[in-house]
Structure formats: C-alpha cells, structure tokens
Design a protein around this motif. Structure first.
Motif, mmCIF file in Angstrom:
data_model
loop_
_atom_site.group_PDB
_atom_site.id
_atom_site.type_symbol
_atom_site.label_atom_id
_atom_site.label_comp_id
_atom_site.label_asym_id
_atom_site.label_seq_id
_atom_site.Cartn_x
_atom_site.Cartn_y
_atom_site.Cartn_z
ATOM 1 N N SER A 1 73.863 74.883 39.862
ATOM 2 C CA SER A 1 73.941 74.751 38.403
ATOM 3 C C SER A 1 74.552 75.969 37.714
ATOM 4 O O SER A 1 74.973 75.887 36.567
ATOM 5 C CB SER A 1 72.558 74.469 37.824
ATOM 6 N N ALA B 1 75.070 71.635 37.073
ATOM 7 C CA ALA B 1 74.979 71.945 35.654
ATOM 8 C C ALA B 1 74.984 70.669 34.810
ATOM 9 O O ALA B 1 75.477 69.621 35.240
ATOM 10 C CB ALA B 1 76.154 72.839 35.243
ATOM 11 N N GLN B 2 74.463 70.753 33.601
ATOM 12 C CA GLN B 2 74.336 69.605 32.716
ATOM 13 C C GLN B 2 75.685 68.958 32.408
ATOM 14 O O GLN B 2 75.787 67.743 32.263
ATOM 15 C CB GLN B 2 73.668 70.026 31.401
ATOM 16 N N GLY C 1 71.271 69.623 35.303
ATOM 17 C CA GLY C 1 70.746 70.480 34.244
ATOM 18 C C GLY C 1 69.232 70.597 34.292
ATOM 19 O O GLY C 1 68.626 70.773 35.347
#
Length: 208
Positions: free
Chosen positions: A99, A123-124, A146
């Motif tokens: 992330s 990651a988001q 995320g």
C-alpha cells in the motif's frame, strides 16, 4: 542487466541488487539457479523505479523479495510462476503490504501462479487488476484495498472485473465495487470464493 549471472546461486540463495539499479528487466538465470535463489534484496538507498515485464518470472525457488519504496511501476507477469513466493516486503515492513507503493495498477499476470501467497494489500487508489493478475493464486484468501476490510472493494472506483483475475484463487469473500458494470470471462472460474456481495440496486451490463 543481470544476464551475466547464469552461474550465480550455485552456492548462494540470496540475490542482492545494487542501489544504483533503476530498472529490472528479465533476469536470465539457468534452471538450477532459478530453483536455488530463495531471497532477493535491494541495497539500502535503492533507486529502483521500474520492474519490467517478466522480470522475475519462473523463479520457482523464490520465497521472499524485499522491494524498495522507490518502486513506481511493475510490469506484466513480473512474478509469474514464482510458486514458492510467500513474502513481499517494502523496506522490511509488513509482509505483502504494497500500500505504500506509488504503483497505478496490478498488471496482467503479475502474480499468476504464485500459489503460496495468502494475502495482499494495495493502496486505496489502485486501479482494477488486469487480466489474470491473481490467476492460480490458490492460497490467496485476502486482498485489502486501503483502509477497507479485507476483500471489500465497495469503495474502489473499479467499473470492471477483468478476465481470469480471480481464476483458481483461494477462499475469498468479495464485496463488489459500487461502480461495477461488467465482469470478464472466467473472472472467477475454478475459484474457491465463498461469498459474493453485490448492491441489490446494481445492474451489471456485461457478464461474460
């Protein structure tokens, strides 16, 4: 870059990449060495930015790779066939937590055949995984995006689940993205997915 290392690994199980290397292309090692190399590390202060297509494909003995946080892109089939890979670390942080990387997407066949990886975190703002990204990841039970709960993609802005993305994966319980409108061919074929959760108001325009 490393084409001259065909004899490396006959007495070494760790491959250490110099800090001045900014990109990794296909590493050509012989079959015996592919089986012996169990760990790949990058020296402190690594400037690595790109792992190109097929870079570590077929490293069947590889168990652990410790990537630097400077990495910005991963190419198609970069880890395809790394059947013993269980740990991907970023600067020695938590296992399989990607992330912190500034990568835009999980490319086609990136982890295909990584049958021992059981969890991954991105990651988001990661884009929808490309075709076959997690195909044959038979132990994969958890994907976290995320700060969401594992396997909860409802807040991702993905509009499509691509071809064979989750084909032959582990026991995932998936909450579909809220903007999803199509699912590609064999997206979940032979998978052990336990539960699909989809907004009841959602209309899928295209299911292959």
């Amino acid at each position: 870059i490393f084409n001259g290392l065909s004899d490396f690994g006959k007495t070494q199980s760790r491959l250490i990449i110099p800090s001045n290397v900014s990109g990794i292309r296909k590493i050509l090692l012989n079959k015996e060495t592919n089986e012996i190399v169990k760990e790949i590390q990058f020296n402190k202060g690594s400037k690595l930015a790109n792992i190109y297509n097929n870079a570590f494909e077929g490293f069947v003995g590889l168990d652990t790779i410790n990537l630097p946080s400077s990495l910005k892109s991963i190419g198609t089939a970069a880890f395809k066939g790394c059947s013993k890979l269980t740990k991907i670390k970023i600067d020695n942080n938590a296992d399989n937590d990607l992330s912190s990387l500034a990568i835009a997407e999980v490319p086609e066949s990136c982890f295909e055949g990584c049958s021992l990886i059981n969890n991954l975190k991105f990651a988001q703002d990661i884009k929808a995984p490309q075709a076959k990204a997690f195909k044959d990841c038979t132990s994969l039970n958890s994907i976290t995006i995320g700060k969401n709960e594992k396997n909860d993609f409802i807040n991702c802005d993905w509009t499509r689940i691509n071809e064979s993305v989750f084909e032959n994966t582990g026991e995932l319980t998936i909450k579909f993205p809220q903007y999803l409108n199509s699912i590609g061919r064999r997206a979940f074929a032979k998978s052990k997915i336990k539960t699909f959760k989809l907004d009841q108001s959602k209309i899928l325009n295209d299911i292959k």
